[in-house]
Design a protein around this motif. Structure first.
Motif, PDB file in Angstrom:
ATOM      1  N   ALA A   1      19.242  21.442 -37.904  1.00  0.00           N
ATOM      2  CA  ALA A   1      18.852  22.702 -38.577  1.00  0.00           C
ATOM      3  C   ALA A   1      20.335  23.286 -39.272  1.00  0.00           C
ATOM      4  O   ALA A   1      20.104  24.329 -39.904  1.00  0.00           O
ATOM      5  N   GLY A   2      21.340  22.504 -39.371  1.00  0.00           N
ATOM      6  CA  GLY A   2      22.648  22.978 -40.091  1.00  0.00           C
ATOM      7  C   GLY A   2      23.270  24.267 -39.335  1.00  0.00           C
ATOM      8  O   GLY A   2      24.076  24.949 -39.755  1.00  0.00           O
ATOM      9  N   GLU A   3      22.909  24.489 -37.839  1.00  0.00           N
ATOM     10  CA  GLU A   3      23.713  25.250 -36.931  1.00  0.00           C
ATOM     11  C   GLU A   3      24.514  24.732 -36.096  1.00  0.00           C
ATOM     12  O   GLU A   3      24.530  23.380 -35.757  1.00  0.00           O
ATOM     13  N   LEU A   4      25.338  25.532 -35.389  1.00  0.00           N
ATOM     14  CA  LEU A   4      26.201  25.036 -34.343  1.00  0.00           C
ATOM     15  C   LEU A   4      26.419  26.018 -33.226  1.00  0.00           C
ATOM     16  O   LEU A   4      25.995  27.083 -33.552  1.00  0.00           O
ATOM     17  N   ASP A   5      26.645  25.600 -32.137  1.00  0.00           N
ATOM     18  CA  ASP A   5      26.745  26.550 -30.851  1.00  0.00           C
ATOM     19  C   ASP A   5      27.881  26.050 -30.203  1.00  0.00           C
ATOM     20  O   ASP A   5      27.789  25.176 -29.201  1.00  0.00           O
ATOM     21  N   LEU A   6      29.043  26.739 -30.263  1.00  0.00           N
ATOM     22  CA  LEU A   6      30.242  26.371 -29.436  1.00  0.00           C
ATOM     23  C   LEU A   6      30.268  27.044 -28.147  1.00  0.00           C
ATOM     24  O   LEU A   6      31.317  26.734 -27.471  1.00  0.00           O
ATOM     25  N   SER A   7      29.390  28.034 -27.982  1.00  0.00           N
ATOM     26  CA  SER A   7      29.292  28.602 -26.582  1.00  0.00           C
ATOM     27  C   SER A   7      28.550  28.187 -25.495  1.00  0.00           C
ATOM     28  O   SER A   7      28.341  28.888 -24.428  1.00  0.00           O
TER      29      SER A   7
ATOM     30  N   GLY B   1      21.270  32.896 -25.492  1.00  0.00           N
ATOM     31  CA  GLY B   1      21.031  32.071 -26.636  1.00  0.00           C
ATOM     32  C   GLY B   1      20.310  33.131 -27.876  1.00  0.00           C
ATOM     33  O   GLY B   1      20.536  33.176 -29.045  1.00  0.00           O
ATOM     34  N   PHE B   2      19.580  34.006 -27.342  1.00  0.00           N
ATOM     35  CA  PHE B   2      18.697  34.985 -28.139  1.00  0.00           C
ATOM     36  C   PHE B   2      19.966  36.182 -28.817  1.00  0.00           C
ATOM     37  O   PHE B   2      19.593  36.423 -30.082  1.00  0.00           O
ATOM     38  N   ILE B   3      21.057  36.261 -28.049  1.00  0.00           N
ATOM     39  CA  ILE B   3      21.993  37.245 -28.582  1.00  0.00           C
ATOM     40  C   ILE B   3      22.738  36.258 -29.710  1.00  0.00           C
ATOM     41  O   ILE B   3      23.145  36.843 -30.603  1.00  0.00           O
ATOM     42  N   ASN B   4      23.045  35.203 -29.568  1.00  0.00           N
ATOM     43  CA  ASN B   4      23.638  34.370 -30.521  1.00  0.00           C
ATOM     44  C   ASN B   4      22.818  34.265 -31.843  1.00  0.00           C
ATOM     45  O   ASN B   4      23.354  34.369 -32.817  1.00  0.00           O
ATOM     46  N   ALA B   5      21.353  34.297 -31.634  1.00  0.00           N
ATOM     47  CA  ALA B   5      20.514  34.144 -32.671  1.00  0.00           C
ATOM     48  C   ALA B   5      20.536  35.428 -33.324  1.00  0.00           C
ATOM     49  O   ALA B   5      20.484  35.590 -34.770  1.00  0.00           O
ATOM     50  N   LEU B   6      20.182  36.654 -32.667  1.00  0.00           N
ATOM     51  CA  LEU B   6      20.474  37.933 -33.448  1.00  0.00           C
ATOM     52  C   LEU B   6      21.802  38.183 -34.102  1.00  0.00           C
ATOM     53  O   LEU B   6      21.703  38.581 -35.210  1.00  0.00           O
ATOM     54  N   LEU B   7      22.823  37.653 -33.750  1.00  0.00           N
ATOM     55  CA  LEU B   7      24.199  37.896 -34.398  1.00  0.00           C
ATOM     56  C   LEU B   7      24.171  37.251 -35.573  1.00  0.00           C
ATOM     57  O   LEU B   7      24.741  37.821 -36.501  1.00  0.00           O
ATOM     58  N   VAL B   8      23.792  35.809 -35.405  1.00  0.00           N
ATOM     59  CA  VAL B   8      23.822  35.314 -36.652  1.00  0.00           C
ATOM     60  C   VAL B   8      22.923  36.098 -37.718  1.00  0.00           C
ATOM     61  O   VAL B   8      23.140  35.949 -39.110  1.00  0.00           O
ATOM     62  N   ASN B   9      21.762  36.244 -37.670  1.00  0.00           N
ATOM     63  CA  ASN B   9      20.705  37.010 -38.360  1.00  0.00           C
ATOM     64  C   ASN B   9      21.171  38.265 -39.013  1.00  0.00           C
ATOM     65  O   ASN B   9      21.051  38.432 -40.077  1.00  0.00           O
TER      66      ASN B   9
ATOM     67  N   LEU C   1      24.312  39.493 -38.699  1.00  0.00           N
ATOM     68  CA  LEU C   1      25.691  39.711 -39.293  1.00  0.00           C
ATOM     69  C   LEU C   1      25.553  38.815 -40.470  1.00  0.00           C
ATOM     70  O   LEU C   1      26.708  38.800 -41.296  1.00  0.00           O
ATOM     71  N   ARG C   2      24.974  37.983 -40.617  1.00  0.00           N
ATOM     72  CA  ARG C   2      24.659  37.028 -41.502  1.00  0.00           C
ATOM     73  C   ARG C   2      26.055  36.233 -41.770  1.00  0.00           C
ATOM     74  O   ARG C   2      26.689  35.858 -42.817  1.00  0.00           O
ATOM     75  N   VAL C   3      26.601  35.786 -40.503  1.00  0.00           N
ATOM     76  CA  VAL C   3      27.959  35.164 -40.559  1.00  0.00           C
ATOM     77  C   VAL C   3      27.370  33.798 -39.790  1.00  0.00           C
ATOM     78  O   VAL C   3      26.520  33.621 -39.308  1.00  0.00           O
ATOM     79  N   ASN C   4      28.374  32.669 -40.464  1.00  0.00           N
ATOM     80  CA  ASN C   4      28.208  31.408 -39.802  1.00  0.00           C
ATOM     81  C   ASN C   4      28.122  31.181 -38.379  1.00  0.00           C
ATOM     82  O   ASN C   4      29.006  31.964 -37.686  1.00  0.00           O
ATOM     83  N   SER C   5      27.138  30.478 -37.739  1.00  0.00           N
ATOM     84  CA  SER C   5      26.859  30.461 -36.463  1.00  0.00           C
ATOM     85  C   SER C   5      28.358  29.731 -35.801  1.00  0.00           C
ATOM     86  O   SER C   5      28.461  29.983 -34.614  1.00  0.00           O
ATOM     87  N   PHE C   6      29.154  29.033 -36.382  1.00  0.00           N
ATOM     88  CA  PHE C   6      30.244  28.502 -35.990  1.00  0.00           C
ATOM     89  C   PHE C   6      31.179  29.686 -35.321  1.00  0.00           C
ATOM     90  O   PHE C   6      31.682  29.851 -34.259  1.00  0.00           O
TER      91      PHE C   6
ATOM     92  N   THR D   1      29.323  31.949 -32.286  1.00  0.00           N
ATOM     93  CA  THR D   1      29.342  31.147 -31.380  1.00  0.00           C
ATOM     94  C   THR D   1      30.765  31.224 -30.577  1.00  0.00           C
ATOM     95  O   THR D   1      30.993  30.878 -29.510  1.00  0.00           O
ATOM     96  N   LEU D   2      31.516  30.969 -31.516  1.00  0.00           N
ATOM     97  CA  LEU D   2      32.996  30.798 -31.033  1.00  0.00           C
ATOM     98  C   LEU D   2      33.493  32.134 -30.289  1.00  0.00           C
ATOM     99  O   LEU D   2      34.326  32.147 -29.508  1.00  0.00           O
ATOM    100  N   ALA D   3      33.143  33.379 -31.099  1.00  0.00           N
ATOM    101  CA  ALA D   3      33.245  34.551 -30.494  1.00  0.00           C
ATOM    102  C   ALA D   3      32.532  34.531 -29.021  1.00  0.00           C
ATOM    103  O   ALA D   3      33.265  35.114 -27.875  1.00  0.00           O
ATOM    104  N   MET D   4      31.375  34.425 -29.008  1.00  0.00           N
ATOM    105  CA  MET D   4      30.387  34.402 -27.667  1.00  0.00           C
ATOM    106  C   MET D   4      31.114  33.463 -26.527  1.00  0.00           C
ATOM    107  O   MET D   4      30.640  33.671 -25.433  1.00  0.00           O
ATOM    108  N   MET D   5      31.774  32.391 -27.053  1.00  0.00           N
ATOM    109  CA  MET D   5      32.286  31.697 -26.014  1.00  0.00           C
ATOM    110  C   MET D   5      33.297  32.222 -25.133  1.00  0.00           C
ATOM    111  O   MET D   5      33.377  32.214 -23.857  1.00  0.00           O
TER     112      MET D   5
END
Length: 359
Positions: A89-95, A148-156, A158-163, A166-170
């Protein structure tokens, strides 16, 4: 008067034309032999044979070692399956490593809290073992889903790249795990977890965690290739704007994808403590890179739009084979980080070459 004679021409219906074969369409066998999953499987077999020849007395090819390989690769296979959806889907999860640690820590705390008195638990005696373990499973998966929900909520939101998110959430997830445990691993977990699940075999044939990974992978493959959910996922990776114009609720789909990844992380966290009967708050640091490498090597584009669940599952076996082989050959464990980084570089190179060939 002479009547004109009719000249009879051969009817086109009576003419039998030989069957035509479209050489541009490869046969099913050819498609299989040239598929990324098959090529990766060949590489895995070659590595197994190589380590079998190099290992003392061929111990690498023994049934006990194959069982260890199945157990070692089960967790990464699960993580790679979840990552396939995200990368497609064009997303990443480093956390995901931090998610696994936090989920395992929360599950372990719940198990020891419900297992009985502190003295009995410390001695490994659980008066409420079944209730504690079931609550631990729910706590691990619930923690992973929430993460995972918090990751998605932050991406949606803040409109920030998931990279970046999830780097911060790590760091957040790792910090929370240390806070919950005060930096000390939770041990003395009930042995029933290990005997009945973590190291148990299904009818003495295949370890239960490995079987679970295969079942999850089969469901993921069906979802990706046969259901609309998979089409929407790859549509997001191909073009986010085009997916929105086609009626895909991108924000909701992103939440679902991160929930899948989070739930799998929670499951992996429980498998981890069920197998070793202790948490590992300093481990799983390379899980994200290893999963991404397996996904890309397996045929999923790092830029989204194309995904292969079987390819990811087979490629996830490579790190387990390499690390297991290095251990048997008595190569230092710190080489594992070098191996993981090298695999990731190879994966990126393969993806770039693949994209260049498509242009």
């Amino acid at each position: 008067m002479n009547q004109p004679t009719a000249v009879r021409t051969p009817s086109t219906e009576s003419v039998t034309t030989p069957p035509s074969f479209d050489s541009s369409e490869p046969s099913a066998a050819r498609r299989l032999l040239t598929s990324t999953a098959f090529l990766i499987a060949v590489v895995v077999v070659a590595l197994i044979l190589l380590f079998g020849l190099l290992s003392p007395n061929g111990v690498f090819l023994g049934p006990a070692n194959f069982r260890n390989l199945a157990l070692d690769s089960a967790q990464l296979i699960l993580l790679a399956v979840g990552m396939t959806f995200l990368v497609g889907a064009g997303e990443l999860d480093l956390s995901i490593g931090a998610n696994v640690i936090l989920s395992s820590v929360v599950a372990a705390k719940v198990i020891t809290w419900l297992g009985g008195s502190p003295e009995a638990v410390l001695a490994g005696e659980y008066t409420n073992a079944l209730l504690a373990v079931l609550a631990g499973v729910a706590a691990a998966i619930g923690t992973g889903l929430l993460f995972g929900f918090i990751n998605a909520l932050l991406v949606n939101t803040l409109r920030v790249n998931s990279f970046i998110v999830t780097l911060a959430m790590m760091s957040v997830g790792s910090g929370l795990a240390y806070i919950v445990t005060n930096g000390v691993n939770v041990s003395s977990l009930p042995r029933e977890m290990q005997k009945g699940f973590g190291s148990a075999d299904f009818f003495g044939i295949i370890p239960i965690p490995a079987l679970l990974a295969l079942v999850v992978g089969a469901i993921a493959w069906y979802t990706m290739t046969k259901l609309r959910f998979g089409t929407h996922t790859l549509g997001m990776g191909s073009s986010l704007r085009a997916a929105e114009r086609a009626g895909v609720n991108v924000r909701r789909q992103r939440i679902k994808l991160f929930l899948i990844m989070g739930g799998i992380c929670g499951l992996v966290g429980f498998i981890d403590i069920a197998r070793f009967l202790t948490t590992n708050i300093q481990g799983h640091q390379g899980d994200a890179l290893a999963a991404i490498a397996a996904v890309v090597i397996g045929g999923t584009s790092l830029f989204g739009g194309r995904a292969s669940v079987p390819g990811s599952m087979i490629a996830a076996i490579i790190p387990a084979v390499l690390i297991n082989g290095l251990v048997i050959l008595r190569v230092g464990s710190f080489y594992q980080l070098v191996v993981t980084g090298a695999i990731l570089l190879i994966a990126v190179g393969i993806d770039q070459r693949r994209r260049a060939q498509q242009k």
